[in-house]
Design an enzyme around this catalytic site. Sequence first.
Site, PDB file in Angstrom:
ATOM      1  N   HIS A  13       0.879  -1.188   0.000  1.00  0.00           N
ATOM      2  CA  HIS A  13       0.000   0.000   0.000  1.00  0.00           C
ATOM      3  C   HIS A  13       0.913   1.233   0.000  1.00  0.00           C
ATOM      4  CE1 HIS A  13      -3.797   2.186   1.570  1.00  0.00           C
ATOM      5  NE2 HIS A  13      -2.881   3.125   1.297  1.00  0.00           N
ATOM      6  N   HIS A  15       1.636   5.350  -1.667  1.00  0.00           N
ATOM      7  CA  HIS A  15       1.263   6.527  -2.457  1.00  0.00           C
ATOM      8  C   HIS A  15       2.518   7.108  -3.093  1.00  0.00           C
ATOM      9  CE1 HIS A  15      -2.828   6.651  -0.786  1.00  0.00           C
ATOM     10  NE2 HIS A  15      -2.238   6.177   0.305  1.00  0.00           N
ATOM     11  N   ARG A  17       2.148   9.463  -5.705  1.00  0.00           N
ATOM     12  CA  ARG A  17       1.769  10.782  -6.256  1.00  0.00           C
ATOM     13  C   ARG A  17       2.167  10.895  -7.729  1.00  0.00           C
ATOM     14  NH1 ARG A  17      -1.312  10.792  -1.829  1.00  0.00           N
ATOM     15  NH2 ARG A  17      -0.332  11.683   0.021  1.00  0.00           N
ATOM     16  N   ASN A  41      -5.217   7.334  -5.927  1.00  0.00           N
ATOM     17  CA  ASN A  41      -5.908   8.580  -5.558  1.00  0.00           C
ATOM     18  C   ASN A  41      -5.139   9.813  -6.002  1.00  0.00           C
ATOM     19  OD1 ASN A  41      -3.941   8.038  -3.531  1.00  0.00           O
ATOM     20  ND2 ASN A  41      -5.076   9.151  -1.967  1.00  0.00           N
ATOM     21  N   LYS A 112      -9.165  -0.218  -5.893  1.00  0.00           N
ATOM     22  CA  LYS A 112      -9.180   0.399  -4.566  1.00  0.00           C
ATOM     23  C   LYS A 112     -10.463   1.185  -4.365  1.00  0.00           C
ATOM     24  CE  LYS A 112      -7.684   1.905  -0.622  1.00  0.00           C
ATOM     25  NZ  LYS A 112      -6.637   2.908  -0.403  1.00  0.00           N
ATOM     26  N   HIS A 151     -10.429   1.258   1.677  1.00  0.00           N
ATOM     27  CA  HIS A 151     -10.205   2.172   2.798  1.00  0.00           C
ATOM     28  C   HIS A 151     -11.460   2.086   3.652  1.00  0.00           C
ATOM     29  CE1 HIS A 151      -8.641   5.957   4.751  1.00  0.00           C
ATOM     30  NE2 HIS A 151      -9.868   5.838   5.245  1.00  0.00           N
ATOM     31  N   HIS A 185      -4.702  -0.751   5.625  1.00  0.00           N
ATOM     32  CA  HIS A 185      -4.172  -0.018   6.793  1.00  0.00           C
ATOM     33  C   HIS A 185      -5.073  -0.121   8.016  1.00  0.00           C
ATOM     34  CE1 HIS A 185      -6.898   2.956   5.235  1.00  0.00           C
ATOM     35  NE2 HIS A 185      -6.066   3.533   4.409  1.00  0.00           N
ATOM     36  N   ASP A 257       1.476   2.512   3.538  1.00  0.00           N
ATOM     37  CA  ASP A 257       0.623   3.696   3.408  1.00  0.00           C
ATOM     38  C   ASP A 257       1.476   4.957   3.505  1.00  0.00           C
ATOM     39  OD1 ASP A 257      -1.615   5.220   2.955  1.00  0.00           O
ATOM     40  OD2 ASP A 257      -2.316   5.142   5.027  1.00  0.00           O
ATOM     41  N   HIS A 261       3.249  14.353   1.682  1.00  0.00           N
ATOM     42  CA  HIS A 261       2.652  15.671   1.426  1.00  0.00           C
ATOM     43  C   HIS A 261       3.774  16.689   1.598  1.00  0.00           C
ATOM     44  CE1 HIS A 261      -1.642  14.436   1.574  1.00  0.00           C
ATOM     45  NE2 HIS A 261      -1.242  13.575   2.495  1.00  0.00           N
ATOM     46  N   ALA A 273      -3.612  14.654   5.816  1.00  0.00           N
ATOM     47  CA  ALA A 273      -3.452  13.340   6.453  1.00  0.00           C
ATOM     48  C   ALA A 273      -2.445  12.505   5.681  1.00  0.00           C
ATOM     49  CB  ALA A 273      -4.794  12.618   6.506  1.00  0.00           C
TER      50      ALA A 273
HETATM   51  C1  NCD Z   1      -3.502   8.965   2.238  1.00  0.00           C
HETATM   52  C2  NCD Z   1      -3.040  10.015   1.230  1.00  0.00           C
HETATM   53  O1  NCD Z   1      -2.484  11.032   1.641  1.00  0.00           O
HETATM   54  O2  NCD Z   1      -3.216   9.800   0.027  1.00  0.00           O
HETATM   55  N1  NCD Z   1      -3.541   9.559   3.530  1.00  0.00           N
HETATM   56  C3  NCD Z   1      -3.559   8.920   4.725  1.00  0.00           C
HETATM   57  O3  NCD Z   1      -3.655   9.595   5.752  1.00  0.00           O
HETATM   58  N2  NCD Z   1      -3.449   7.619   4.812  1.00  0.00           N
HETATM   59  C4  NCD Z   1      -4.824   8.427   1.808  1.00  0.00           C
HETATM   60  C5  NCD Z   1      -5.218   7.120   2.448  1.00  0.00           C
HETATM   61  O4  NCD Z   1      -4.504   6.130   2.369  1.00  0.00           O
HETATM   62  O5  NCD Z   1      -6.295   7.056   3.058  1.00  0.00           O
HETATM   63 ZN    ZN Z   2      -3.151   5.047   1.647  1.00  0.00          ZN
HETATM   64 ZN    ZN Z   3      -6.652   4.956   2.996  1.00  0.00          ZN
END
Ligand code: NCD
Ligand code: ZN
Ligand code: ZN
Length: 352
Positions: A13, A15, A17, A41, A112, A151, A185, A257, A261, A273
Amino acid sequence: MKQHTLLMPLDMHLHLRDGVMLENVAPLSSYSFSGAVVMPNLVPPVTTKIALLDYKHRILNATGQNRYDDDFDDLLEEEGFGGDFEPFMTLFYNNYSKEFLEEVADEIIGIKLYPAGITTNSESGVASFDLNEMRPTLEAMSDLEIPLLVHGETDGFVMDREAEFMSIYEMLATAFPKLKIIMEHITTKAAVDMLSLHDNLYATITIHHLLINLDDVVGGMMKPHLFCKPIAKRPEDQAALLSVALEGHPKVMFGSDSAPHPQHAKEACGCAAGVFTAPIALQLLAELFDENDALDNLQAFVSDNAQVIYSICPEFKEVTLVQEEFKVPENYSGVVPMFAGETIKWSIENVD
Ligand code: NCD
Ligand code: ZN
Ligand code: ZN
């Protein structure tokens, strides 16, 4: 000095970007992981075959694996950022037709599902869990053996959101018994308990949810870099997660996860988040498993279970970790990692 070798670590899992952020963070994962399940996402989310393939191409470029530019490849390898890395692609859940799913099945590891508006870039997610509306898609996914990644949070009170979602997992797991459903997660004992109730339910667990509970986020000074969705819960929830991770429970996989950011989006009056852990995830796992005398189970948690659950055969990679202190950088290209500036107990010695 104590050493531990991992074969083909997988991050189930992640991200990555897009754009400059992708270029900055992808090499940090491709260095030490054999592959990762890449979340869809983006803005807009990945919902078409063309968007999916283009995104995969950009990931391969960012990890130096599109062999157009040999000089760039050499440079990456010199800096230790070479090596093979497979991005396992996902689509953002919509009610897709079976024809579309047949066309795209070979290109994805799963789809997802995000409840609408519940986390970063999930606005166009599922607004209501109406089985009649979702049935054709979920039946087709079940037939085509495409796993559903979820999620799992409602829009209820923040500490109850995941536990409240258990009835939706129950409904989905019962209605589609052949559909593999991965509870992403997980953060609660309630979710851990679900694993033994349905054969077709699996879970990913992050390193941060193994290491922290809500006290670490808001019990003292508020820690924006530990704020994520789902929020870290109670000590007893953390203990339940730890017990299945440390035993290498066969239905549980590591998924970082890691959610980068920019620093200004985290250190703001509305904090985004996401916890960024990609570059230190394996080191922290080694430290945690070592301290619990469970290093022998780390291979199952960080690779073997995922290979069985998803029927995947990852790129060869051998990562040697060593019990040697590592000072976590203050930031990686403007993204602040978990434990920035702190010293952790294990380092990566070598990647083959
Ligand atoms: C994730 C994100 O920033 O894309 N943020 C998070 O707090 N986990 C999104 C997600 O996995 O829910
Ligand atoms: Zn995530
Ligand atoms: Zn998530």
